[in-house]
Design an enzyme around this catalytic site. Structure first.
Site, PDB file in Angstrom:
ATOM      1  N   CYS A 177      -9.731 -15.859  -9.492  1.00  0.00           N
ATOM      2  CA  CYS A 177     -10.763 -16.803  -9.923  1.00  0.00           C
ATOM      3  C   CYS A 177     -10.470 -17.342 -11.322  1.00  0.00           C
ATOM      4  CB  CYS A 177     -12.123 -16.113  -9.897  1.00  0.00           C
ATOM      5  SG  CYS A 177     -13.478 -17.153 -10.441  1.00  0.00           S
ATOM      6  N   CYS A 230     -16.513 -12.292  -8.851  1.00  0.00           N
ATOM      7  CA  CYS A 230     -16.567 -13.620  -9.462  1.00  0.00           C
ATOM      8  C   CYS A 230     -17.059 -14.681  -8.483  1.00  0.00           C
ATOM      9  CB  CYS A 230     -15.174 -13.982  -9.957  1.00  0.00           C
ATOM     10  SG  CYS A 230     -15.064 -15.569 -10.785  1.00  0.00           S
TER      11      CYS A 230
END
Length: 392
Positions: A95, A195
């Protein structure tokens, strides 16, 4: 006046990062990355409102950018497919590399910003080597909050353009700064979960993608022949490392059936919960998964030999060097001693690197528990992050 865009998550860390940069004289712009994908458990509306209110308090412009499509393709689909493929991915690392420090850089060009900034606890330093400017990453001064592990896949350009205002602070100090500035989220709890995924139930999502398939759970005795010490006499160091790095190939005949499961992709190495088998003298843990035969191999006790690795091999294409100088240094020295982390919250583990043409062997001075394909082993020299290794 330098312009910087700050990724505001709605939490206290990113808010204080924006506050610090504004006090230093930067022209600050707040950005919230919206993820509205239906399978996300992230409450983007609440978070974005918090980020907006902080921006209003700080008197800075605020934008919301929709990353839903990026997120689904680069993070969500990847994570689920890796689990289905028997691996245990780290979507937080991906991410940061593919979303936060990629999209932010693209938006910084549009907004004519000089830098991007986040609330990560990590330190950045600039140095000059052989006439070339190099950007380095170091662990945060607060070891408990250090987040360098999650930034292990960044490249030189991403680091060059990034600012990390919290690297020299601890969480208590950050809270005090927020309270002194009367930020509305000063006492807000830290976010938990993956995330942009939040507290997602991966088993539920996987179940929607693939049908349950009943399989055997086979227990392997710690005295099984596969754990006998290998004969290494007369071999070179590299030959020894090759043998020690070979993954054990379990077979049903090595153990006995003690139960059944609904699919190996629901489990990961080292896992204890969810096996639903009782009546044994000690807890059992997953030591291996056989996707082809849909067999889950388990071991009795927390110290079962099947849970530990002393040597692993990393292919060169799975290594991300923060800058090439360390790559050259490592490749000139056998062995090269480093600190390692196989999990973000883990304390440093000492290891030695041995290089060959195809990649590097990592010899852990203390055997590491539950190393799983898909994980990142992050390497440090002293307190400097030098590279990440994707274990496959």
């Amino acid at each position: 006046m330098k312009r910087v865009i700050v990724g505001l998550s709605g939490g206290v860390d990113s808010s204080v990062a924006a506050l610090i940069l504004k006090k230093k004289g930067y022209e600050v712009i707040g950005i919230y990355l919206k993820n509205n994908y239906k399978n996300s458990f992230c409450d983007w509306e609440e978070e974005s409102i918090s980020a907006l209110m902080v921006s209003q308090q700080l008197g800075i412009p605020f934008y919301i950018f929709d990353i839903t499509n990026y997120y689904k393709k680069l993070i969500f689909d990847y994570t689920i497919n890796e689990y289905i493929g028997g691996k245990t991915p780290n979507p937080d690392v991906l991410c940061n590399n593919k979303i936060k420090f990629n999209i932010f850089l693209k938006k910084s060009v549009i907004l004519k910003a000089d830098y991007i900034a986040t609330g990560h606890y990590v330190r950045k330093k600039k140095t000059c080597i052989a006439g070339k400017t190099i950007y380095k990453l170091f662990t945060a001064l607060d070891n408990k909050k250090d987040q360098s592990y999650f930034l292990c896949n960044l490249n030189q350009n991403q680091i060059k353009k990034s600012l990390f205002p919290l690297g020299k602070l601890n969480k208590e100090k950050v809270r005090k700064i927020a309270e002194s500035a009367k930020l509305i989220n000063a006492k807000r709890k830290d976010s938990q979960g993956i995330c942009f995924l939040g507290k997602i139930n991966l088993a539920t999502v996987i179940n929607k993608k693939i049908n349950n398939k009943l399989g055997k759970i086979i227990i392997i005795n710690k005295k099984c022949k596969v754990y006998k010490k290998k004969i290494l006499y007369g071999l070179s160091t590299i030959e020894k490392l090759y043998i020690l790095s070979q993954k054990i190939k379990y077979r049903p005949k090595y153990g006995k059936i003690i139960g059944y499961h609904k699919g190996v992709y629901y489990f990961t190495k080292g896992q204890r919960k969810g096996l639903q088998i009782g009546g044994l003298s000690k807890p059992i843990f997953v030591i291996e998964k056989d996707l082809k035969q849909n067999i889950l191999y388990v071991g009795l006790g927390n110290n079962h030999p099947g849970l530990f690795n002393s040597v692993i091999f990393i292919k060169k294409e799975n290594i991300n060097w923060i800058y090439k100088n360390y790559k050259n240094l490592v490749y000139k020295n056998n062995p090269f001693k480093v600190k390692t982390k196989i999990r973000s919250r883990q304390s440093f583990q000492m290891a030695s690197l041995y290089n060959i043409k195809q990649g590097i062997y990592i010899y852990f001075h203390s055997p590491q528990r539950a190393l799983t394909e898909g994980q990142y082993i992050v390497l440090y020299f002293r307190n400097e992050l030098i590279c990440s290794c994707l274990y496959s």
